[in-house]
Design a protein around this motif. Structure first.
Motif, PDB file in Angstrom:
ATOM      1  N   GLN A  26      -7.802  -1.472  11.046  1.00  0.00           N
ATOM      2  CA  GLN A  26      -6.346  -1.661  11.101  1.00  0.00           C
ATOM      3  C   GLN A  26      -5.865  -1.918  12.536  1.00  0.00           C
ATOM      4  OE1 GLN A  26      -4.926  -2.232   8.454  1.00  0.00           O
ATOM      5  NE2 GLN A  26      -5.744  -1.007   6.785  1.00  0.00           N
ATOM      6  N   ARG A  32       2.006  -5.559   7.945  1.00  0.00           N
ATOM      7  CA  ARG A  32       1.677  -4.757   6.765  1.00  0.00           C
ATOM      8  C   ARG A  32       1.634  -5.614   5.499  1.00  0.00           C
ATOM      9  NH1 ARG A  32       1.740   0.689   5.666  1.00  0.00           N
ATOM     10  NH2 ARG A  32       1.777   1.204   3.465  1.00  0.00           N
ATOM     11  N   TYR A  70      -2.878   0.047  16.828  1.00  0.00           N
ATOM     12  CA  TYR A  70      -3.017   0.356  15.398  1.00  0.00           C
ATOM     13  C   TYR A  70      -1.750  -0.047  14.660  1.00  0.00           C
ATOM     14  CZ  TYR A  70      -3.049   3.325  11.195  1.00  0.00           C
ATOM     15  OH  TYR A  70      -2.974   3.799   9.915  1.00  0.00           O
ATOM     16  N   GLU A  71      -1.910  -0.768  13.574  1.00  0.00           N
ATOM     17  CA  GLU A  71      -0.806  -1.059  12.663  1.00  0.00           C
ATOM     18  C   GLU A  71      -1.396  -1.290  11.281  1.00  0.00           C
ATOM     19  OE1 GLU A  71       2.777  -4.297  11.780  1.00  0.00           O
ATOM     20  OE2 GLU A  71       1.567  -4.467  13.602  1.00  0.00           O
ATOM     21  N   TYR A  72      -1.055  -0.411  10.341  1.00  0.00           N
ATOM     22  CA  TYR A  72      -1.649  -0.500   9.006  1.00  0.00           C
ATOM     23  C   TYR A  72      -1.216  -1.799   8.349  1.00  0.00           C
ATOM     24  CZ  TYR A  72      -3.685   1.072   4.663  1.00  0.00           C
ATOM     25  OH  TYR A  72      -4.486   1.183   3.549  1.00  0.00           O
ATOM     26  N   SER A  73      -2.174  -2.525   7.807  1.00  0.00           N
ATOM     27  CA  SER A  73      -1.891  -3.827   7.222  1.00  0.00           C
ATOM     28  C   SER A  73      -2.572  -3.976   5.874  1.00  0.00           C
ATOM     29  CB  SER A  73      -2.358  -4.942   8.170  1.00  0.00           C
ATOM     30  OG  SER A  73      -2.222  -6.210   7.555  1.00  0.00           O
ATOM     31  N   ASN A  74      -1.778  -3.974   4.811  1.00  0.00           N
ATOM     32  CA  ASN A  74      -2.319  -4.315   3.494  1.00  0.00           C
ATOM     33  C   ASN A  74      -2.801  -5.760   3.482  1.00  0.00           C
ATOM     34  OD1 ASN A  74      -1.934  -1.824   2.219  1.00  0.00           O
ATOM     35  ND2 ASN A  74       0.189  -2.310   1.709  1.00  0.00           N
ATOM     36  N   PHE A  77      -6.268  -5.920   5.068  1.00  0.00           N
ATOM     37  CA  PHE A  77      -7.344  -5.406   4.230  1.00  0.00           C
ATOM     38  C   PHE A  77      -7.578  -6.313   3.034  1.00  0.00           C
ATOM     39  CE2 PHE A  77      -9.774  -1.872   5.306  1.00  0.00           C
ATOM     40  CZ  PHE A  77     -10.437  -1.426   4.182  1.00  0.00           C
ATOM     41  N   CYS A 132      -7.177  -4.028  -0.991  1.00  0.00           N
ATOM     42  CA  CYS A 132      -6.403  -2.822  -0.706  1.00  0.00           C
ATOM     43  C   CYS A 132      -6.015  -2.128  -1.996  1.00  0.00           C
ATOM     44  CB  CYS A 132      -5.163  -3.165   0.116  1.00  0.00           C
ATOM     45  SG  CYS A 132      -4.217  -4.546  -0.512  1.00  0.00           S
ATOM     46  N   ALA A 174     -11.400   2.070   7.626  1.00  0.00           N
ATOM     47  CA  ALA A 174     -10.329   2.398   6.678  1.00  0.00           C
ATOM     48  C   ALA A 174     -10.068   3.892   6.573  1.00  0.00           C
ATOM     49  CB  ALA A 174     -10.601   1.815   5.286  1.00  0.00           C
TER      50      ALA A 174
END
Length: 427
Positions: A26, A32, A70-74, A77, A132, A174
């Motif tokens: 991520q 996202r 860091y930046e969560y990205s659907n 993934f 995801c 993950a």
């Protein structure tokens, strides 16, 4: 990435590419959600999102170098899952079944997902990007070493911490390691329409929990409460009504990081939030100045200055708190700040513009905000950089309006991905 997806143009920045590892950690710099999600059916938002639209990722401008933050990205993934499936020449489901799932672990029954407040059953989401949260499995025992499997080494590699993501937490492939004074928890969660899940276990291997629910709201706080002493039970958010006029106090832009802004706007009686390069999502009030999202486990607290005006917000997501001061106007992908135009001038642009091939733009004004809606897509706000010149924040695109000799708006031009598309105004 280029080897696995030769028909894709993956964004780079300063010569630094997005790697498979950065997607899994991520740290890719991707948003996202894809900015061109724009579902025809909000109850099943990925049903019409295919690989052709995923390829539009080529036009996305990364806000920072890959690996920088860091930046969560659907989206990231999902791209990772697609790359692995294409490499194996299988569908994502076939790849999972072949390499991960034993026949005895198949899920034979899918519970009906529930909408809140007794509003019936949610639709089962169809996902074009399968990487995801697409599969639920009872993998807890295998990850804790209680179930012998040839994947044991791969599992240990996946949850081994690789990068810091703030506040003492770290991420592997993950899997997130949540650090607390009472011990560490290795965990991950997932959510689709009407479903949510959590899998986690104590780093000492003594406790583990799986939570699978047919209700909205990622349950990691409940998982932490089951695994850690003194961890609080999650707060249940209940939406409360707020008069539409009062929502205007929150409208504005809030800087989360350099080049990364959260734009808050109102449409009718609904408040929305939209981060740079990402899709907009609705916000619901749970208390005065406190809001939550239903599309993801996100809460936002707005902060007021001594004069009573909203001057900042704090975004709570994934166990992290991001403070963002309020700034005037919106920010384009190239860093350009919006300017305020006379509300009377905005009415000059209202109308329909024919783009061709049956597509047209509908331009409207609501509560002093200009919106543009392309056929088959949602209406998105556009912000002025000058008279007759506007930009989107959901995608890297601009709209310029043309006037005739008498000063009347007669057309618009969409600038996107290096193309200039002219749309004459309908009489």
């Amino acid at each position: 990435m280029a080897t696995l997806l030769p028909d894709f143009r993956i964004p780079e920045r300063n010569g630094k590419p997005i790697t498979l590892g950065l997607l899994a950690e991520q740290f890719s710099g991707l948003p996202r959600l894809p900015g061109n999600l724009q579902p025809a059916d909000l109850g099943n938002p990925y049903a019409d999102y295919g690989r052709d639209r995923l390829k539009a990722l080529a036009g996305y401008r990364l806000p920072r170098d890959p690996g920088a933050a860091y930046e969560y990205s659907n989206l990231g993934f999902g791209l990772l899952g697609d790359a692995l499936a294409q490499h194996a020449k299988l569908s994502w489901g076939e790849l999972l079944q072949r390499d991960v799932l034993a026949p005895g672990h198949r899920l034979h029954r899918l519970l009906n997902a529930c909408l809140p407040r007794g509003k019936g059953k949610a639709k089962h989401w169809v996902r074009a990007s399968r990487g995801c949260s697409a599969t639920a499995t009872s993998a807890l025992q295998a990850n804790m070493g209680e179930l012998k499997t040839p994947l044991a080494a791969a599992m240990q590699l996946a949850y081994a911490p690789r990068r810091d993501i703030g506040e003492g937490d770290r991420i592997g492939l993950a899997w997130i390691t949540h650090h607390t004074p009472h011990g560490d928890v290795i965990w991950h969660n997932g959510e689709t329409g009407g479903y949510s899940s959590f899998i986690g276990f104590a780093a000492d291997g003594r406790r583990g929990v799986v939570i699978l629910t047919n209700a909205t709201g990622a349950p990691q706080e409940l998982g932490f409460a089951a695994l850690l002493p003194d961890a609080p039970l999650p707060q249940v958010h209940t939406a409360m009504a707020v008069p539409a006029a009062q929502l205007d106090a929150y409208v504005g832009s809030y800087t989360l990081a350099p080049g990364f802004v959260l734009n808050v706007f109102r449409r009718a009686d609904q408040l929305f939030a939209q981060a740079t390069g990402q899709g907009a999502f609705p916000l619901f009030a749970s208390a005065p100045d406190a809001f939550f999202a239903k599309v993801a486990p996100i809460t936002i607290d707005f902060e007021r200055a001594a004069d009573g005006k909203v001057g900042a917000l704090t975004l709570h997501q994934g166990g992290h708190d991001q403070h963002a001061p309020r700034t005037e106007g919106a920010t384009a992908a190239d860093g350009t700040r919006s300017v305020a135009l006379d509300p009377a001038l905005l009415r000059d642009y209202v109308g329909r513009y024919t783009l061709g091939n049956g597509a047209q733009f509908a331009v409207t004004v609501e509560h002093g905000q200009l919106f543009a809606q392309l056929t088959g897509q949602a209406a998105y706000p556009v912000y002025a950089k000058a008279k007759d010149r506007f930009f989107y924040t959901v995608v890297d695109a601009q709209l310029d309006f043309e006037r005739d000799a008498a000063g009347k708006v007669v057309a618009l031009v969409l600038h996107q991905n290096g193309n200039d598309l002219r749309a004459p105004r309908q009489p």
